[in-house]
Scaffold this active site. Structure first.
Site, PDB file in Angstrom:
ATOM      1  N   LYS A  79       0.875  -1.184   0.000  1.00 53.64           N
ATOM      2  CA  LYS A  79       0.000   0.000   0.000  1.00 53.64           C
ATOM      3  C   LYS A  79       0.908   1.229   0.000  1.00 53.64           C
ATOM      4  O   LYS A  79       2.047   1.163   0.460  1.00 53.64           O
ATOM      5  CB  LYS A  79      -0.850  -0.006   1.278  1.00 53.64           C
ATOM      6  CG  LYS A  79      -2.105   0.816   1.200  1.00 53.64           C
ATOM      7  CD  LYS A  79      -3.271   0.040   0.614  1.00 53.64           C
ATOM      8  CE  LYS A  79      -4.477   0.911   0.413  1.00 53.64           C
ATOM      9  NZ  LYS A  79      -5.607   0.185  -0.148  1.00 53.64           N
ATOM     10  N   GLY A 179     -26.449   1.585   0.707  1.00 54.35           N
ATOM     11  CA  GLY A 179     -25.437   2.233  -0.125  1.00 54.35           C
ATOM     12  C   GLY A 179     -25.514   1.689  -1.541  1.00 54.35           C
ATOM     13  O   GLY A 179     -25.004   0.602  -1.823  1.00 54.35           O
ATOM     14  N   VAL A 180     -26.181   2.444  -2.417  1.00 52.31           N
ATOM     15  CA  VAL A 180     -26.331   1.943  -3.788  1.00 52.31           C
ATOM     16  C   VAL A 180     -25.552   2.838  -4.758  1.00 52.31           C
ATOM     17  O   VAL A 180     -26.085   3.373  -5.720  1.00 52.31           O
ATOM     18  CB  VAL A 180     -27.821   1.788  -4.190  1.00 52.31           C
ATOM     19  CG1 VAL A 180     -28.386   0.511  -3.622  1.00 52.31           C
ATOM     20  CG2 VAL A 180     -28.662   2.987  -3.742  1.00 52.31           C
ATOM     21  N   GLY A 181     -24.265   2.987  -4.456  1.00 46.40           N
ATOM     22  CA  GLY A 181     -23.369   3.746  -5.326  1.00 46.40           C
ATOM     23  C   GLY A 181     -22.864   2.858  -6.443  1.00 46.40           C
ATOM     24  O   GLY A 181     -23.605   2.015  -6.972  1.00 46.40           O
ATOM     25  N   VAL A 183     -20.855   0.266  -6.586  1.00 47.53           N
ATOM     26  CA  VAL A 183     -20.927  -1.191  -6.400  1.00 47.53           C
ATOM     27  C   VAL A 183     -22.338  -1.629  -5.994  1.00 47.53           C
ATOM     28  O   VAL A 183     -22.921  -2.525  -6.611  1.00 47.53           O
ATOM     29  CB  VAL A 183     -19.911  -1.680  -5.334  1.00 47.53           C
ATOM     30  CG1 VAL A 183     -19.958  -3.188  -5.237  1.00 47.53           C
ATOM     31  CG2 VAL A 183     -18.512  -1.224  -5.651  1.00 47.53           C
TER      32      VAL A 183
HETATM   33  P1  NAD Z   1     -19.711   4.955  -3.833  1.00 42.77           P
HETATM   34  O1  NAD Z   1     -19.218   6.212  -3.219  1.00 42.77           O
HETATM   35  O2  NAD Z   1     -19.929   4.910  -5.315  1.00 42.77           O
HETATM   36  O3  NAD Z   1     -21.106   4.524  -3.147  1.00 42.77           O
HETATM   37  C1  NAD Z   1     -21.340   4.618  -1.794  1.00 42.77           C
HETATM   38  C2  NAD Z   1     -22.828   4.921  -1.610  1.00 42.77           C
HETATM   39  O4  NAD Z   1     -23.125   4.860  -0.224  1.00 42.77           O
HETATM   40  C3  NAD Z   1     -23.224   6.316  -2.086  1.00 42.77           C
HETATM   41  O5  NAD Z   1     -24.371   6.223  -2.921  1.00 42.77           O
HETATM   42  C4  NAD Z   1     -23.536   7.079  -0.784  1.00 42.77           C
HETATM   43  O6  NAD Z   1     -24.553   8.048  -0.939  1.00 42.77           O
HETATM   44  C5  NAD Z   1     -23.987   5.950   0.114  1.00 42.77           C
HETATM   45  N1  NAD Z   1     -23.846   6.215   1.538  1.00 42.77           N
HETATM   46  C6  NAD Z   1     -22.852   6.826   2.212  1.00 42.77           C
HETATM   47  N2  NAD Z   1     -23.090   6.847   3.521  1.00 42.77           N
HETATM   48  C7  NAD Z   1     -24.277   6.223   3.702  1.00 42.77           C
HETATM   49  C8  NAD Z   1     -25.078   5.941   4.847  1.00 42.77           C
HETATM   50  N3  NAD Z   1     -24.687   6.269   6.066  1.00 42.77           N
HETATM   51  N4  NAD Z   1     -26.245   5.290   4.671  1.00 42.77           N
HETATM   52  C9  NAD Z   1     -26.651   4.930   3.422  1.00 42.77           C
HETATM   53  N5  NAD Z   1     -25.941   5.186   2.311  1.00 42.77           N
HETATM   54  C10 NAD Z   1     -24.780   5.823   2.442  1.00 42.77           C
HETATM   55  O7  NAD Z   1     -18.684   3.820  -3.368  1.00 42.77           O
HETATM   56  P2  NAD Z   1     -18.479   2.364  -3.991  1.00 42.77           P
HETATM   57  O8  NAD Z   1     -17.345   2.392  -4.944  1.00 42.77           O
HETATM   58  O9  NAD Z   1     -19.792   1.812  -4.429  1.00 42.77           O
HETATM   59  O10 NAD Z   1     -17.951   1.567  -2.705  1.00 42.77           O
HETATM   60  C11 NAD Z   1     -18.824   1.235  -1.656  1.00 42.77           C
HETATM   61  C12 NAD Z   1     -18.059   0.503  -0.569  1.00 42.77           C
HETATM   62  O11 NAD Z   1     -17.435  -0.665  -1.123  1.00 42.77           O
HETATM   63  C13 NAD Z   1     -16.925   1.308   0.077  1.00 42.77           C
HETATM   64  O12 NAD Z   1     -16.803   0.924   1.411  1.00 42.77           O
HETATM   65  C14 NAD Z   1     -15.696   0.816  -0.690  1.00 42.77           C
HETATM   66  O13 NAD Z   1     -14.521   0.994   0.071  1.00 42.77           O
HETATM   67  C15 NAD Z   1     -16.038  -0.643  -0.873  1.00 42.77           C
HETATM   68  N6  NAD Z   1     -15.352  -1.294  -1.982  1.00 42.77           N
HETATM   69  C16 NAD Z   1     -15.501  -0.822  -3.240  1.00 42.77           C
HETATM   70  C17 NAD Z   1     -14.845  -1.457  -4.288  1.00 42.77           C
HETATM   71  C18 NAD Z   1     -15.003  -0.974  -5.716  1.00 42.77           C
HETATM   72  O14 NAD Z   1     -14.666  -1.720  -6.635  1.00 42.77           O
HETATM   73  N7  NAD Z   1     -15.531   0.217  -5.932  1.00 42.77           N
HETATM   74  C19 NAD Z   1     -14.025  -2.586  -4.052  1.00 42.77           C
HETATM   75  C20 NAD Z   1     -13.919  -3.064  -2.732  1.00 42.77           C
HETATM   76  C21 NAD Z   1     -14.584  -2.401  -1.711  1.00 42.77           C
END
Ligand code: NAD
Length: 354
Positions: A79, A179-181, A183
């Site tokens: 890292k 959390g429907v971002g 992923v």
């Molecule tokens: P993102 O920012 O696209 O989505 C996160 C979503 O969570 C957003 O829509 C946000 O509005 C919502 N959110 C934040 N706080 C919240 C709460 N308290 N209650 C409800 N919703 C809430 O992020 P992502 O890329 O989708 O990643 C999501 C998680 O997965 C993170 O913890 C990230 O570290 C982990 N992760 C992601 C990946 C990847 O490939 N992107 C890989 C491994 C782990």
């Protein structure tokens, strides 16, 4: 440019990187390369001290060793952290300098995106070192990892359903996604296509409305979502959501989602076990992204078909974790660590024999 080694027990190499011209102050940690060169993202944060940055990079690089060992990416764990305010300190020259430091480690550390580091920053790093992954698909790289993380999470959920219900079918199963971002949103669609009843929850109301409009998902308010009865609760927002306050509220059979560091403390996996809730260790079920990136390092370059096959092995990895936990009567968190240690031990033996 000045690079100096920091001696840390149990870590192969930890270096402090300073560049006066760009004010770059960073630390790169190579935790373990038994199973291959170390891979792990670069993050940039305004750490208050070098000690705080060091603590973070040590913890995260070790985590990458375990994640990659269980996911069988053929990589080790590393890292890097850049100390500074991402709003004000970023410059192309700073990232080129960072690239030179990474290059001086001769491929034992390979970098990728992480918190506050985007593809544009990595493109500058790439100008001075080839040890960069996760750039755009157009450049021959593996691109955005999120859909692959979602796919891996869905495969992992099959193992969860089998453990809880004796069948991996999503038909009629209720999954709550917080959390429907990038992923979680993709995961919701995959699960719906597989026949699950999906309930979504997000603090971003516009995002919820968008997904509801497109796919007709039911939604629940974030404030009350923990108490919803469901088969799987999938935290896909932020870390530390599984804690003393939330566990007593949960009415799910399993916790299985892609957010990193879901447990506030390790002991919360014990609390979940006591509550009769199966926990899919986050770093096992959310490894789709890193598996996808690892395929980029194959000879001949990235191939999506190979990536998908490997990502689908997350199902088997979780089956093994659950089996170890059952047989040894330990938590699934401990079982995942045991599986990682076994694979590292095997890697050491193979290395010694070679
Ligand atoms: P993102 O920012 O696209 O989505 C996160 C979503 O969570 C957003 O829509 C946000 O509005 C919502 N959110 C934040 N706080 C919240 C709460 N308290 N209650 C409800 N919703 C809430 O992020 P992502 O890329 O989708 O990643 C999501 C998680 O997965 C993170 O913890 C990230 O570290 C982990 N992760 C992601 C990946 C990847 O490939 N992107 C890989 C491994 C782990």
């Amino acid at each position: 440019m000045e690079i100096s080694e920091i001696q840390v027990d149990g870590y192969e190499k930890v270096v402090r990187c300073r560049d006066g011209d760009t004010d770059l102050h960073a630390i790169i940690a190579v935790h373990d390369t038994t199973l291959g060169p170390s891979l792990g993202g670069m993050r940039m944060l305004p750490y208050v001290s070098e000690d705080e940055a060091l603590f973070d990079v040590l913890r995260l690089s070790r985590g990458m060793t375990y994640k990659s060992a269980v996911a069988e990416t053929g990589l080790g764990g590393g890292k890097s952290v850049v100390i500074g305010d991402p709003q004000t300190m970023k410059s192309p020259e700073l990232f080129r300098a960072m690239g030179r430091f990474i290059d001086s480690l001769d491929g034992t550390y390979i970098t990728a995106e992480d918190m506050n580091i985007g593809i544009e920053d990595l493109n500058h790093v790439r100008e001075t070192t080839r040890w960069v992954t996760g750039l755009s698909r157009e450049s021959g790289s593996s691109g955005n990892p999120s859909p692959y993380t979602a796919r891996g999470c869905q495969q992992g959920m099959r193992a969860v359903l089998e453990e809880v219900h004796g069948s991996d079918s999503f038909g009629g199963r209720r999954v709550l996604i917080q959390g429907v971002g990038a992923v979680g949103g993709r995961l919701a669609v995959l699960l719906k296509e597989a026949g699950a009843e999906v309930i979504i929850c997000d603090i971003n109301e516009a995002r919820v409305a968008e997904l509801q409009g497109q796919y007709g998902f039911e939604a629940i308010d974030d404030e009350v979502h923990h108490g919803l009865e469901c088969d799987i609760y999938a935290p896909c927002a932020r870390g530390a959501g599984i804690n003393d306050e939330t566990i007593p509220k949960l009415k799910c059979r399993a916790v299985a989602g892609c957010a990193n560091n879901q447990l506030l403390e390790f002991r919360h996996s014990e609390e979940l076990k006591k509550a009769g809730i199966l926990y899919a260790p986050d770093y096992v079920i959310n490894a789709g992204g890193i598996i996808n990136v690892s395929v980029e390092l194959l000879e001949g370059g990235y191939r999506e078909d190979v990536a998908l096959q490997r990502i689908d092995r997350i199902y088997n990895n979780l089956k093994q974790v659950f089996q170890i936990a059952r047989e040894e009567d330990i938590t699934t968190r401990e079982a995942a660590a045991r599986l990682a240690e076994r694979r590292l031990e095997q890697g050491r033996k193979t290395k010694d024999q070679g």
